[in-house]
Design an enzyme around this catalytic site. Sequence first.
Site, PDB file in Angstrom:
ATOM      1  N   GLU A   1       0.839  -1.197   0.000  1.00  0.00           N
ATOM      2  CA  GLU A   1       0.000   0.000   0.000  1.00  0.00           C
ATOM      3  C   GLU A   1       0.873   1.246   0.000  1.00  0.00           C
ATOM      4  O   GLU A   1       0.384   2.351   0.211  1.00  0.00           O
ATOM      5  CB  GLU A   1      -0.962  -0.005   1.188  1.00  0.00           C
ATOM      6  CG  GLU A   1      -0.267  -0.112   2.531  1.00  0.00           C
ATOM      7  CD  GLU A   1      -0.761   0.946   3.487  1.00  0.00           C
ATOM      8  OE1 GLU A   1      -1.889   0.817   3.926  1.00  0.00           O
ATOM      9  OE2 GLU A   1      -0.007   1.889   3.788  1.00  0.00           O
TER      10      GLU A   1
ATOM     11  N   CYS B   1      -3.254  -4.721   4.140  1.00  0.00           N
ATOM     12  CA  CYS B   1      -2.200  -5.603   4.668  1.00  0.00           C
ATOM     13  C   CYS B   1      -2.176  -6.996   4.044  1.00  0.00           C
ATOM     14  O   CYS B   1      -1.375  -7.825   4.448  1.00  0.00           O
ATOM     15  CB  CYS B   1      -2.343  -5.735   6.179  1.00  0.00           C
ATOM     16  SG  CYS B   1      -2.020  -4.210   7.068  1.00  0.00           S
TER      17      CYS B   1
ATOM     18  N   HIS C   1      -2.589 -12.582  10.733  1.00  0.00           N
ATOM     19  CA  HIS C   1      -2.111 -11.213  10.511  1.00  0.00           C
ATOM     20  C   HIS C   1      -1.908 -10.507  11.852  1.00  0.00           C
ATOM     21  O   HIS C   1      -2.678 -10.700  12.794  1.00  0.00           O
ATOM     22  CB  HIS C   1      -3.092 -10.430   9.639  1.00  0.00           C
ATOM     23  CG  HIS C   1      -2.715  -8.983   9.531  1.00  0.00           C
ATOM     24  ND1 HIS C   1      -1.488  -8.587   9.072  1.00  0.00           N
ATOM     25  CD2 HIS C   1      -3.386  -7.851   9.871  1.00  0.00           C
ATOM     26  CE1 HIS C   1      -1.414  -7.260   9.118  1.00  0.00           C
ATOM     27  NE2 HIS C   1      -2.539  -6.787   9.602  1.00  0.00           N
TER      28      HIS C   1
END
Lengths: 130, 349
Positions: B80, B112, B236
């Site tokens: 990103e 992400c 994550h």
Amino acid sequence: MERGVAKTWRSANARYNLTGVQCTNCKTAYFPPRMVCAKCGRDTKMVEKKFSGRGVIYSYTRIFVPPHDFTEEAPYTVAIIRLEEGPLVEGHLVDGKKPEIGASVRAVFRRMYTEGSEGLIHYHFKFEIV
Amino acid sequence: MSGILGYGVYIPAYRIKTEEIARVWQDDASSIEGSLHMKEKSVPGNDEDTATISVEAARRAVYHSGIDPKEIGAVYVGSESHPYAVKPTATIVAEAIEAGNDLTAADLEFACKAGTAAIQMAMGLVDSGMIKYGVAVGSDTSQGRPGDALEYTASAGGGAFVIGKRKEEVIAEILKTVSYTSDTPDFWRREGASFPSHGGRFTGDPSYFRHIANATTMLLDATGTTPKDFAYAVFHQPNGKFPLAVAKQLGFTEEQVRPGLITPLIGNTYSGCSLIGLAAVLDIARPGDKILVTSFGSGAGSDSFAIEVTPNIESKRQRLVRVSDAINRNKVYVDYAMYLKHRNSIRKW
């Protein structure tokens, strides 16, 4: 300062991957690439050679008054590196360990400078003390 | 199915401590360290960005895999924080790993989870026979608005994986992958904006926990497995707390999660995060071990993978730069003023 787009494009492989040339006759390696061997003259052929990126610091200097493109980076260190394949190559040292003549280095991939906020970003090898 | 042939990670050398950021904003450092479960984060050098981090990680991955880079048919870079709005990071990476020109390449963005999306795309091309090898990179120099909670975690780093399917080359077979995706506005950054915005507590239950729980449950159902079947689980890691909480909710133990929990050491590397966590687990995994990985990207979605380590992993370890070595080499601590300079937030006049 704006560089020519074509020049930037032509030199990408050399700048990214430390790719030079080697004389097929006397085996002398060169960086940056050149058309003719300094020892053998025209009677030989140059072929592409990728250097390992490993070498030692031959000499270095600290830059406090930089050229325009490196204003944000100063102060920084520029070194001459004796590559393990023979040639002397100039390159920036990345920050970290204190430089010493004879210290071992390896090539890394970094941003060299940018052409303002809208121009090209120039990537280049630099050297990291290992 | 296809699998992992090699992997590499790169973490910048610079670090800033949580207590240093807290000092500037007069926050309670111990309270923040306690709630986020992290003490420091990585900071990119002045001359580092997503392209340089991706190149370093991809070079390590290609070297670890032992393949001829000229046989790579696809390079995907998820991030990103691509250096250009228009001009791919992936072409820079392809040139720098000497993959030649006979390939497809593209940049991805999914907050992400763009790194795991890159792995899935490479798997599709490999499994269909369209390409022999694919390189998937997840890498970021993520931004946190000064004074915002994100500033404590948004860090820099990346991971790269070489995907292929020749049995003698695969170090970890990807048994199955599924995804869970929805239109959830928990975190965003508009074109031209310097910093992302987020929905505060909304980034928790309806976003991170919902997507990870659904994707992981779908994967367990699809493979007929339970949490006990996995030696390791990587979720994550926006901070050090969420992955432990979602693991507990899903029935995984802390012992399964801890080896791949890297955010407490370097912060949230966004697209690099799940890939670096997986790499840390592969560093220590034994043949036959099963690994579950579930990423999360705001916006929102999760990709979940069931992976089984093969005996080939042992012979390739001598070519490996381990995650612990990548994290601990040449660490340099910076104060908040130097951190701002590294982030180009202050400039010379």
